[in-house]
Write an enzyme that holds these catalytic residues in place. Structure first.
Site, short mmCIF file in Angstrom:
data_model
loop_
_atom_site.label_atom_id
_atom_site.label_comp_id
_atom_site.label_asym_id
_atom_site.label_seq_id
_atom_site.Cartn_x
_atom_site.Cartn_y
_atom_site.Cartn_z
N SER A 1 0.82 -1.20 0.00
CA SER A 1 0.00 0.00 0.00
C SER A 1 0.86 1.25 0.00
CB SER A 1 -0.90 0.02 1.24
OG SER A 1 -1.80 -1.05 1.18
N ILE B 1 3.65 -10.81 -7.98
CA ILE B 1 3.56 -10.22 -9.31
C ILE B 1 2.71 -11.09 -10.24
CG2 ILE B 1 4.85 -9.37 -11.33
CD1 ILE B 1 5.17 -7.71 -8.63
N GLY C 1 -6.19 0.89 -13.89
CA GLY C 1 -6.20 -0.50 -13.47
C GLY C 1 -7.38 -0.80 -12.55
N ARG C 2 -7.75 0.21 -11.77
CA ARG C 2 -8.85 0.01 -10.82
C ARG C 2 -10.18 -0.19 -11.54
NH1 ARG C 2 -5.63 4.13 -6.91
NH2 ARG C 2 -4.23 2.48 -6.17
N GLN D 1 -24.69 -19.83 -0.47
CA GLN D 1 -25.80 -20.11 0.45
C GLN D 1 -27.05 -20.60 -0.30
OE1 GLN D 1 -25.12 -19.93 3.60
NE2 GLN D 1 -27.13 -20.42 4.44
N GLU E 1 -4.22 -4.09 -6.52
CA GLU E 1 -4.35 -2.76 -7.14
C GLU E 1 -4.92 -1.72 -6.17
OE1 GLU E 1 -5.14 -2.45 -11.27
OE2 GLU E 1 -4.37 -4.46 -11.64
N1 CAA Z 1 -3.32 9.61 -9.65
C1 CAA Z 1 -2.36 10.43 -10.17
N2 CAA Z 1 -1.36 10.93 -9.42
C2 CAA Z 1 -1.33 10.60 -8.12
C3 CAA Z 1 -2.29 9.74 -7.53
C4 CAA Z 1 -3.31 9.26 -8.36
N3 CAA Z 1 -4.26 8.42 -7.90
N4 CAA Z 1 -1.99 9.58 -6.23
C5 CAA Z 1 -0.90 10.31 -5.99
N5 CAA Z 1 -0.49 10.92 -7.13
C6 CAA Z 1 0.65 11.83 -7.32
C7 CAA Z 1 0.43 13.09 -6.45
O1 CAA Z 1 -0.28 14.07 -7.16
C8 CAA Z 1 1.84 13.51 -6.13
O2 CAA Z 1 2.35 14.26 -7.20
P1 CAA Z 1 3.29 15.59 -6.97
O3 CAA Z 1 4.62 15.08 -6.67
O4 CAA Z 1 3.23 16.31 -8.28
O5 CAA Z 1 2.68 16.36 -5.84
C9 CAA Z 1 2.59 12.19 -6.06
O6 CAA Z 1 1.84 11.23 -6.81
C10 CAA Z 1 2.79 11.69 -4.65
O7 CAA Z 1 1.53 11.67 -4.04
P2 CAA Z 1 1.28 11.44 -2.49
O8 CAA Z 1 2.28 12.22 -1.68
O9 CAA Z 1 -0.15 11.69 -2.26
O10 CAA Z 1 1.61 9.90 -2.33
P3 CAA Z 1 1.49 8.96 -1.06
O11 CAA Z 1 2.81 8.37 -0.76
O12 CAA Z 1 0.81 9.69 0.06
O13 CAA Z 1 0.61 7.71 -1.58
C11 CAA Z 1 -1.31 6.40 -2.09
C12 CAA Z 1 -0.62 7.78 -2.03
C13 CAA Z 1 -2.66 6.71 -2.67
C14 CAA Z 1 -1.47 5.73 -0.73
C15 CAA Z 1 -0.46 5.48 -3.00
O14 CAA Z 1 0.73 5.07 -2.40
C16 CAA Z 1 -1.21 4.25 -3.48
O15 CAA Z 1 -2.05 4.34 -4.37
N6 CAA Z 1 -0.88 3.06 -2.92
C17 CAA Z 1 -1.45 1.80 -3.36
C18 CAA Z 1 -0.58 1.15 -4.36
C19 CAA Z 1 -1.24 -0.01 -5.02
O16 CAA Z 1 -2.30 0.11 -5.59
N7 CAA Z 1 -0.56 -1.17 -4.95
C20 CAA Z 1 -1.03 -2.35 -5.64
C21 CAA Z 1 0.10 -2.99 -6.41
S1 CAA Z 1 -0.16 -3.24 -8.11
C22 CAA Z 1 -1.05 -4.65 -8.30
O17 CAA Z 1 -1.67 -5.13 -7.38
C23 CAA Z 1 -1.08 -5.21 -9.68
C24 CAA Z 1 -1.49 -6.65 -9.77
O18 CAA Z 1 -0.68 -7.52 -9.74
C25 CAA Z 1 -2.91 -7.00 -10.05
#
Ligand code: CAA
Length: 380
Positions: free
Chosen positions: A132, A157, A242-243, A336, A363
């Site tokens: 996360s 992965i 992806g979501r 069920q 994701e």
């Molecule tokens: N869309 C676009 N840009 C985004 C964004 C989004 N949803 N969320 C953050 N950003 C950008 C911000 O605008 C920011 O940009 P700037 O540097 O220009 O300001 C930058 O990214 C950093 O943002 P934050 O400081 O808000 O980032 P954060 O560290 O607080 O994290 C979070 C935010 C939403 C928790 C993020 O870490 C997240 O989405 N985590 C989940 C990751 C995930 O989905 N993992 C799953 C793995 S993939 C997978 O599962 C594939 C598979 O095999 C099926």
């Protein structure tokens, strides 16, 4: 809002339904039991245009919209969520990310093959200690002039062993935090890249989930996606789309289980009549159908916003958090309705119930989706 489907969208939906019912249903129980990756089925999906649905035809894609993608994902997920996760990762995380952000050379070299399913892709963000919290990448991509030296481990992965192309997110400059992260295109077979153990999972057991190890892998600079430090934003932008894919997968798992429960309830008799004539079952069917309809509308809404070029970050996260909850609730109810038969493999609903759980985890967990939604709400 008009969700009347076009003839083209209806044709995509029908083609996906035919393919799922005729080519995925036979063998799906065995593939789940044996944890067998559906390689032949995915090859066929590529031939039918399901692996690069939204990619521009000039890169061998289907040139379709995101609404068509939702429809196809739902139909394929009704039957085999192990196939649909490979499809979702390839379409949303790999092809979309490359088409949007890669150089022309990268597109010609990789996207043209990924869009046809000739090779499939993997998206490598998660690590033993960074799921996360995606900025806490331990995998490093040290800048060595004309190449990056890649070291680290990725976990869970999807398409881990079957992919030919891997988009790997790695830290180049830890001091810059998320602005020091890069996204690199890594090819299978590069020296120092080893595919690790396959995970033995609760659900989507046909899906090929592995850990990956990188030891001094030399990745040419021309394989970086975007500018230096763009990797985190690349990952976030790609995960937004992806979501929609995973929300549609959850929708399909739910509607697949519901259709089985509806059919079974009309065939199975108890107390002298089909169980569908008992109010206890009718309440369940009505609740399931209502939840599914709401999830479908959220998925279509997010896809439609994306197709219109509007902001879909909140809509995609809402679709995912809601549809994945519906997938859990509906599949449990479908078991069920089936009673004892629901607990055995031949009736498919127990598999759908196991498959549903991952849609609340990958994701971005449901908790992460709520953070994404809340941030968007607070922004406005
Ligand atoms: N869309 C676009 N840009 C985004 C964004 C989004 N949803 N969320 C953050 N950003 C950008 C911000 O605008 C920011 O940009 P700037 O540097 O220009 O300001 C930058 O990214 C950093 O943002 P934050 O400081 O808000 O980032 P954060 O560290 O607080 O994290 C979070 C935010 C939403 C928790 C993020 O870490 C997240 O989405 N985590 C989940 C990751 C995930 O989905 N993992 C799953 C793995 S993939 C997978 O599962 C594939 C598979 O095999 C099926």
């Amino acid at each position: 809002m008009n969700f009347e489907l076009t003839e083209e969208q209806l044709a995509v939906q029908a083609a996906a339904r035919d393919f799922a019912q005729n080519e995925l249903l036979p063998g799906v129980i065995e593939r789940d039991e044996e944890q067998k990756f559906p390689a032949e089925q995915i090859k066929k999906m590529g031939e039918l245009g399901f692996m690069g649905m939204m990619v521009d035809p000039k890169y061998n894609g289907g040139g379709m919209d995101s609404v068509s993608y939702v429809l196809a994902m739902e139909e394929i997920s009704k039957v085999d969520a192990s196939c649909s996760v490979a499809m979702s990762v390839n379409n949303s995380l790999v092809c979309w990310g490359l088409e949007k952000f890669a150089t022309e050379e990268q597109k010609q070299k990789y996207l043209t093959k990924l869009a046809t399913g000739e090779i499939i892709g993997a998206f490598c963000l998660s690590e033993p200690e960074a799921g996360s919290d995606a900025t806490s990448q331990r995998t490093t991509a040290e800048d060595k002039g004309d190449y990056y030296l890649l070291n680290g481990t990725k976990n869970w992965i999807t398409n881990g062993n079957s992919a030919g192309v891997y988009i790997v997110i790695a830290q180049t400059d830890p001091e810059k935090k998320h602005k020091g992260i890069n996204a690199l295109i890594v090819e299978k077979g590069m020296d120092g890249f080893v595919v690790g153990k396959k995970e033995n999972k609760l659900g989507i057991r046909g899906s090929d989930t592995h850990s990956l190890m990188f030891t001094d892998v030399k990745v040419p600079k021309e394989n970086r996606i975007g500018e230096d430090g763009f990797g985190f934003k690349f990952a976030m932008a790609t995960l937004n789309g992806g979501r929609i894919g995973i929300a549609s997968q959850a929708l399909g798992i739910a509607s697949g289980a519901y259709e089985l429960a509806l059919k079974y309830s009309q065939e199975r008799k108890a107390f002298g009549k089909p169980i569908a004539e008992h109010q206890a079952i009718q309440f369940k069917l009505a609740e399931m159908a209502t939840q599914i309809e709401a999830a479908r509308l959220l998925c279509l809404n997010a896809a439609s916003l994306k197709d219109q070029g509007k902001n879909y970050v909140k809509a995609a996260a809402m679709a995912k958090v809601f549809a994945s909850k519906v997938a859990m609730d509906v599949t449990v109810e479908a078991v069920q309705v089936h009673g004892g038969y629901g607990f055995v493999k031949e009736y498919h609903v127990e598999r759908l119930m196991r498959d549903a759980k991952i849609t609340q985890i990958y994701e971005g967990t449901s908790e992460i989706q709520k953070i994404v939604i809340a941030r968007e709400l607070l922004k406005s």
